[in-house]
Every structure is written in structure tokens, then in C-alpha cells.
Motif scaffolding. Structure first.
Motif, PDB file in Angstrom:
ATOM      1  N   UNK A 126       1.133  -0.954   0.299  1.00 46.23           N
ATOM      2  CA  UNK A 126      -0.468  -0.515   0.251  1.00 46.23           C
ATOM      3  C   UNK A 126       1.086   0.845   0.017  1.00 46.23           C
ATOM      4  N   UNK A 127       0.071   2.682  -0.331  1.00 47.12           N
ATOM      5  CA  UNK A 127       0.996   3.543   0.296  1.00 47.12           C
ATOM      6  C   UNK A 127       1.004   4.016   1.929  1.00 47.12           C
ATOM      7  N   UNK A 128       2.487   4.280   2.233  1.00 39.80           N
ATOM      8  CA  UNK A 128       2.067   4.639   4.168  1.00 39.80           C
ATOM      9  C   UNK A 128       2.373   6.083   3.630  1.00 39.80           C
ATOM     10  N   UNK A 129       1.334   7.530   3.988  1.00 47.47           N
ATOM     11  CA  UNK A 129       1.415   8.283   4.445  1.00 47.47           C
ATOM     12  C   UNK A 129       1.774   8.890   6.539  1.00 47.47           C
ATOM     13  N   UNK A 130       2.773   9.611   6.313  1.00 47.07           N
ATOM     14  CA  UNK A 130       2.468  10.405   7.620  1.00 47.07           C
ATOM     15  C   UNK A 130       1.939  11.173   7.507  1.00 47.07           C
ATOM     16  N   UNK A 131       1.872  12.096   8.466  1.00 48.33           N
ATOM     17  CA  UNK A 131       0.869  13.015   8.911  1.00 48.33           C
ATOM     18  C   UNK A 131       0.774  14.268   9.925  1.00 48.33           C
ATOM     19  N   UNK A 132       1.323  15.424  10.072  1.00 51.89           N
ATOM     20  CA  UNK A 132       1.479  16.169  11.650  1.00 51.89           C
ATOM     21  C   UNK A 132       0.607  17.038  11.396  1.00 51.89           C
ATOM     22  N   UNK A 133       0.107  17.600  13.117  1.00 46.24           N
ATOM     23  CA  UNK A 133      -0.726  18.469  13.416  1.00 46.24           C
ATOM     24  C   UNK A 133       0.838  19.524  13.746  1.00 46.24           C
ATOM     25  N   UNK A 134       0.544  20.621  12.874  1.00 46.61           N
ATOM     26  CA  UNK A 134       1.973  21.217  13.742  1.00 46.61           C
ATOM     27  C   UNK A 134       1.461  22.061  14.679  1.00 46.61           C
ATOM     28  N   UNK A 135       2.159  22.798  15.337  1.00 43.82           N
ATOM     29  CA  UNK A 135       1.803  23.560  16.597  1.00 43.82           C
ATOM     30  C   UNK A 135       0.948  24.657  16.688  1.00 43.82           C
ATOM     31  N   UNK A 136       1.041  25.307  15.309  1.00 44.72           N
ATOM     32  CA  UNK A 136       0.948  26.868  15.023  1.00 44.72           C
ATOM     33  C   UNK A 136      -0.613  26.251  14.541  1.00 44.72           C
ATOM     34  N   UNK A 137      -0.729  25.366  13.793  1.00 45.08           N
ATOM     35  CA  UNK A 137      -2.561  25.641  14.075  1.00 45.08           C
ATOM     36  C   UNK A 137      -2.961  24.051  13.708  1.00 45.08           C
ATOM     37  N   UNK A 138      -3.389  23.433  14.531  1.00 47.72           N
ATOM     38  CA  UNK A 138      -3.429  21.840  15.460  1.00 47.72           C
ATOM     39  C   UNK A 138      -4.207  21.151  14.934  1.00 47.72           C
ATOM     40  N   UNK A 139      -5.352  21.810  13.934  1.00 48.97           N
ATOM     41  CA  UNK A 139      -6.457  21.403  12.796  1.00 48.97           C
ATOM     42  C   UNK A 139      -6.101  20.737  11.510  1.00 48.97           C
ATOM     43  N   UNK A 140      -4.889  21.410  11.428  1.00 49.40           N
ATOM     44  CA  UNK A 140      -4.571  20.775  10.321  1.00 49.40           C
ATOM     45  C   UNK A 140      -4.029  19.802  10.211  1.00 49.40           C
ATOM     46  N   UNK A 141      -4.249  18.474   9.212  1.00 49.04           N
ATOM     47  CA  UNK A 141      -3.390  17.718   8.651  1.00 49.04           C
ATOM     48  C   UNK A 141      -1.640  18.042   7.838  1.00 49.04           C
ATOM     49  N   UNK A 142      -0.738  18.032   8.289  1.00 48.70           N
ATOM     50  CA  UNK A 142       0.528  18.440   7.083  1.00 48.70           C
ATOM     51  C   UNK A 142       0.492  16.655   7.051  1.00 48.70           C
ATOM     52  N   UNK A 143       0.260  16.667   5.188  1.00 51.03           N
ATOM     53  CA  UNK A 143       0.864  15.418   5.139  1.00 51.03           C
ATOM     54  C   UNK A 143       2.651  15.282   3.871  1.00 51.03           C
ATOM     55  N   UNK A 144       2.893  14.062   4.103  1.00 54.26           N
ATOM     56  CA  UNK A 144       4.066  14.049   2.832  1.00 54.26           C
ATOM     57  C   UNK A 144       3.445  12.538   1.797  1.00 54.26           C
ATOM     58  N   UNK A 145       4.164  12.783   1.150  1.00 57.40           N
ATOM     59  CA  UNK A 145       3.600  12.629  -0.067  1.00 57.40           C
ATOM     60  C   UNK A 145       3.199  10.976  -0.148  1.00 57.40           C
ATOM     61  N   UNK A 146       4.040   9.746   0.764  1.00 53.25           N
ATOM     62  CA  UNK A 146       4.298   8.853   1.038  1.00 53.25           C
ATOM     63  C   UNK A 146       5.239   8.114   0.341  1.00 53.25           C
ATOM     64  N   UNK A 147       4.849   6.627   1.048  1.00 52.44           N
ATOM     65  CA  UNK A 147       6.467   6.022   1.044  1.00 52.44           C
ATOM     66  C   UNK A 147       4.927   4.450   0.086  1.00 52.44           C
ATOM     67  N   UNK A 148       5.366   4.538  -1.432  1.00 50.10           N
ATOM     68  CA  UNK A 148       4.579   3.258  -2.103  1.00 50.10           C
ATOM     69  C   UNK A 148       5.997   2.057  -1.946  1.00 50.10           C
ATOM     70  N   UNK A 149       4.675   1.273  -0.885  1.00 52.64           N
ATOM     71  CA  UNK A 149       5.466  -0.231  -0.526  1.00 52.64           C
ATOM     72  C   UNK A 149       5.390  -1.531  -1.143  1.00 52.64           C
ATOM     73  N   UNK A 150       5.235  -2.259  -1.350  1.00 45.74           N
ATOM     74  CA  UNK A 150       5.372  -3.056  -2.529  1.00 45.74           C
ATOM     75  C   UNK A 150       6.172  -4.908  -2.189  1.00 45.74           C
ATOM     76  N   UNK A 151       4.843  -5.375  -0.935  1.00 47.36           N
ATOM     77  CA  UNK A 151       5.513  -6.744  -0.719  1.00 47.36           C
ATOM     78  C   UNK A 151       5.363  -8.169  -1.112  1.00 47.36           C
TER      79      UNK A 151
END
Lengths: 113, 114
Positions: free
Chosen positions: A86-111
Motif C-alpha cells: 500500500x502507500x503509507x502516509x505520515x501526517x503531522x499536526x503542526x503546533x501553529x495550527x493543530x487542526x490541519x494535518x500536513x501530509x507527506x507524499x507517501x512511501x509506496x510499499x510492495x511486499x
């Protein structure tokens, strides 16, 4: 402006391997961090949430850690299975505006079986 | 316990038409978020709503886009006079509380503008 980088962009491993996905934030001031999984054409499934007072979270074969001082997180997947593909995404809630998740582009994993 | 429900899952609109995307949050959740995933790009925040209130719309395009979360019924993301660049997956999410709570996503609505 908070930006999220995920490394590697893609990963292909044989079944059974342990693997690590990396995520880093340009601004280490994040409140919470959430890891997601996205299958093609599907929505996002929440995997783990690491709250501001925590350093890691575990769920089954998954372990996520957060180093707030450096703004880095890792997702560890033990004994990988083809169903983990699948694609794995990490996302953070910045201190400055905690209701908005900021996403990375993801890692595409194939097993591979 | 049903998850976040979005409809339609797929929508095709001609340029200039209107698109209306609906979202019912998880039971008990009063915080709703809309995100957009453009082709080959990551997810981007659009708007954060609570019942009858827009809390943060800093990610919404200035024109043609609007969102609401009425007292009764689902949240609606409305795109007027769609253009080809609006083609994307639109994801709704909800949380029990705001600020850093676990956010749960729906399956998405895929908009194609022809």
C-alpha cells in the motif's frame, strides 16, 4: 511553512522482511503525528497516532516513533506480508495550527510473496 | 459503527457544471475536514468545520468552492463552474474532538471534469 518528507518514495521487499519507513518535518514543532495507509483508489486508514506526550505507539506488527526534537518519525513494520502492500502516509499536526494535518507524499510499499 | 461516509464515490461533470460532494461523519463526531488529493500530489487541507460553523477555510480556493456543515444532515463541499483542474479525489474526515485528535477518513469522492 511546514513540509513533510517521506523516505524512501518507493520500496519493494520480499515477504517476511522487517522494514522502516521514514518521515521528517521541516519544522520540528508538531503537536501530534498520525500514520495512515492508503490502498489504490481507496481512502486512508488510520494506523497509529502519536500524541504530544508520547514517543511511540505500537499496534500489532506496527511500531511508530516520534523524535520531536529533530522532527522525525519512523514506522517499523515487522515480518512484512503481501497484504501490507500500500502507500503509507505520515501526517503531522503542526503546533501553529493543530487542526490541519500536513501530509507527506507517501512511501509506496510492495511486499513480494 | 459506520465510518465516515462519502457520496458519490465517483462523479463526472462537464466543464461549467456544479459538483456537490456529501459527507456524513462518524457517529458522535462533530468535527469535519475536507482534503483534496490531486493526481501525483499529496493530500492538501481545504476546510475545517463544526456544526453550522466554518472554523478554518484557509485551504479553500478563493472562488467557486464552498463548504457547509448544517445542523441536520451531511457536510457538503460544493464546486461551482468546474474546470479540468478540479479533477481530483476529495476526502472527508472527522474527529471526535479538535486539535490533534485522531482523524478518520472516508473512502473519497473522485471527481472527473470532462
Amino acid at each position: 511553512k511546514q513540509e513533510v518528507t517521506q523516505i524512501p518514495a518507493a520500496l519493494s521487499v520480499p515477504e517476511g522482511e522487517n522494514l522502516v519507513l521514514n518521515c521528517s518535518f521541516t519544522d520540528s514543532a508538531i503537536y501530534n503525528l498520525q500514520w495512515f495507509r492508503q490502498d489504490p483508489g481507496k481512502g486512508l486508514t488510520s494506523l497509529l497516532l502519536i500524541q504530544s506526550s508520547q514517543r511511540e505507539q505500537t499496534s500489532g506488527r506496527l511500531n511508530a516513533s516520534l523524535d520531536k526534537s529533530s522532527g522525525r518519525s519512523t514506522l517499523y513494520i515487522a515480518a512484512s506480508q503481501p497484504g501490507d502492500s500500500a502507500t503509507y502516509l505520515c501526517a503531522g499536526f503542526p503546533m501553529e495550527y493543530g487542526n490541519k494535518l500536513v501530509f507527506g507524499a507517501g512511501t509506496i510499499l510492495r511486499v513480494k510473496s | 459503527n459506520a465510518g465516515v461516509m462519502q457520496n458519490p464515490r465517483h462523479l463526472v461533470r462537464r466543464r461549467g457544471q456544479e459538483a456537490r460532494l456529501r459527507c456524513s461523519p462518524m457517529k458522535g463526531h462533530s468535527h469535519v475536514y475536507w482534503y483534496r488529493q490531486l493526481p501525483e500530489e499529496g493530500l492538501k487541507f481545504m476546510v475545517y468545520l463544526q456544526k453550522e460553523n466554518i472554523i478554518d477555510e484557509s485551504g479553500m480556493p478563493k472562488e467557486r468552492f464552498s463548504a457547509e456543515f448544517p445542523k441536520e444532515g451531511p457536510s457538503i463541499l460544493r464546486i461551482q463552474q468546474v474546470v479540468r483542474g478540479d479533477s481530483a479525489a476529495y476526502f472527508c474526515a472527522s474527529s471526535l474532538q479538535g486539535y490533534g485528535n485522531t482523524i478518520y477518513f472516508g473512502e473519497g469522492s473522485w471527481l472527473t471534469v470532462v
